[in-house]
Design an enzyme around this catalytic site. Structure first.
Site, PDB file in Angstrom:
ATOM      1  N   ASP A 163       0.843  -1.198   0.000  1.00  0.00           N
ATOM      2  CA  ASP A 163       0.000   0.000   0.000  1.00  0.00           C
ATOM      3  C   ASP A 163       0.883   1.255   0.000  1.00  0.00           C
ATOM      4  OD1 ASP A 163      -2.351   1.497   0.089  1.00  0.00           O
ATOM      5  OD2 ASP A 163      -3.244   0.278   1.676  1.00  0.00           O
ATOM      6  N   ASP A 224     -10.417   2.607  -3.196  1.00  0.00           N
ATOM      7  CA  ASP A 224     -10.872   1.354  -2.598  1.00  0.00           C
ATOM      8  C   ASP A 224     -12.348   1.132  -2.911  1.00  0.00           C
ATOM      9  OD1 ASP A 224      -8.394   1.079  -1.465  1.00  0.00           O
ATOM     10  OD2 ASP A 224      -9.042   1.440   0.595  1.00  0.00           O
TER      11      ASP A 224
END
Length: 411
Positions: A163, A224
């Site tokens: 990430d 997301d």
């Protein structure tokens, strides 16, 4: 020779050519990865007293590894069990500076969990962050990249998701490739999932897709996903509007990633579940579920394990599909797949998507040619969500009439 096409969520199969490209040289992810990941469904639940069946723990991942096998998902191609954020202690080991899995929630350690996953024929994935901290505030890889890469190898990790929280966006274009290089130097094959395009796009920077293809097996492009049809549609719109600059870079070993499959959770109806599965297959997307496998209803399980739709996603040509037409709020998405005819024409998968809200199936005609299908010999049509529904042979000037449910499938 006829081509073939199949109506899945309104879909199709037909015939044309091979796309090639140089990806990360680790020989992995030659087809979009398939598996299960914790984040969308279980987020960062760490209170195992209040939520013993949902907290991020070795129990959760062992349970889902076992269910992936016993419920038939592994046989359908789902092979990775991936831990997302919140698996770590808040601090590294004082002496070694190594990452440490939470001692209460992972009391057996990650080697034992990895061994369990591998013993039943699956592969083990793990999350980290190219930053000082992960998105949930646990230690990131910055200043410890070589050590962490080797630690992942020592834990027998097969898939790494990196990430980009708490990191300088300006450093990502060099830092992500460096971590990938360090993973490769361990000698252990690890699929490498990068997130730097999503952070660059949010900051108004244009990702370098040639570099992504060289250094990553897959990459998150955008936001997301959340458990709603609205989120699915927003992601589809991003990929549709930006397909000219994104689509050409997908292929064996290097994939665009629109994020996890929501099927089996709370936010999608039956038809909407078919919609996401179909469009993700058209986009050659990784099929990474995030749900509670114990509670997936049989009709949703059947969608997730539909071998014909999975075969579209896993097609060996690896060509990502595109949104090719929109009329009366009905979209047509199309993807070239195998088999390829002697005249160079592909088979195709095609999906019809309704953006309408008028509450009834909408009847709409298209000619085959309007959908970008030009094989002069015509196409055999098959519904991939109903294997018994053979729709016949259509020539390029033939009119194909379908009815599309609101946010649902064709009739």
């Amino acid at each position: 020779m006829y081509g073939t096409w199949s109506c899945f969520l309104g879909g199709i199969l037909l015939l044309q050519l091979l796309q090639s490209g140089q990806g990360l040289d680790n020989g992995l992810a030659l087809k979009p990865p398939m598996g299960w990941m914790s984040w969308e469904r279980f987020r960062c639940i760490t209170d195992c007293q209040l939520y013993p069946n949902e907290c991020i723990s070795e129990r959760l991942f062992k349970r889902h590894a076992d269910l992936l096998v016993s419920e038939g998902y592994a046989a359908a191609g789902y092979e990775y069990i991936i831990i997302d954020d919140c698996w770590l202690e808040k601090d590294r080991d004082n002496k070694t500076q190594k990452l440490v899995a939470d001692k209460k929630r992972f009391p057996s350690g990650l080697n034992a969990l990895s061994d369990h996953i591998h013993k039943i024929g699956l592969k083990f994935g793990l999350y980290q962050d190219y930053g000082t901290n992960t998105c949930a505030g646990y230690p990131g890889v910055i200043k410890h990249m070589q050590l962490d890469a080797q630690t992942f190898a020592d834990w027998d990790v097969d898939y790494v998701k990196l990430d980009g929280c708490y990191a300088n966006i300006s450093d990502m274009a060099t830092g992500y490739p460096e971590f990938g290089r360090l993973l490769n130097e361990t000698g252990r094959p690890m699929v490498y999932s990068c997130s730097w395009p999503a952070y660059q796009e949010e900051a108004g920077e244009m990702p370098d897709y040639e570099s992504l293809k060289k250094h990553c097996n897959l990459w998150r492009n955008w936001d997301d996903i959340d458990d709603s049809l609205e989120s699915v549609m927003q992601i589809m719109d991003y990929f549709g509007k930006n397909q000219d600059r994104i689509q050409p870079h997908a292929g064996p070993g290097h994939w665009n990633d629109p994020d996890m499959l929501l099927l089996g959770n709370y936010g999608l109806s039956y038809d909407q579940s078919k919609l996401q599965m179909a469009i993700w297959a058209i986009m050659a997307a990784p099929l990474i579920m995030s749900n509670d496998l114990k509670h997936v209803r049989p009709e949703i399980k059947a969608i997730l394990q539909n071998r014909e739709v999975i075969a579209v996603d896993q097609d060996e040509l690896g060509i990502q599909g595109r949104r090719v037409l929109s009329r009366n709020q009905i979209e047509v998405w199309q993807r070239p797949i195998t088999p390829v005819a002697k005249n160079g024409q592909h088979s195709y998968a095609v999906a019809f998507v309704s953006r309408r809200d008028d509450g009834a199936p909408y009847r709409i005609p298209f000619t085959v040619k309007e959908m970008g299908l030009t094989n002069p010999n015509g196409y055999e049509v098959q519904d991939l969500y109903d294997g018994s529904n053979y729709l016949g042979v259509f020539k390029t000037e033939s009119q194909f009439i379908t009815r599309v449910n609101p946010n649902g499938r064709c009739h």
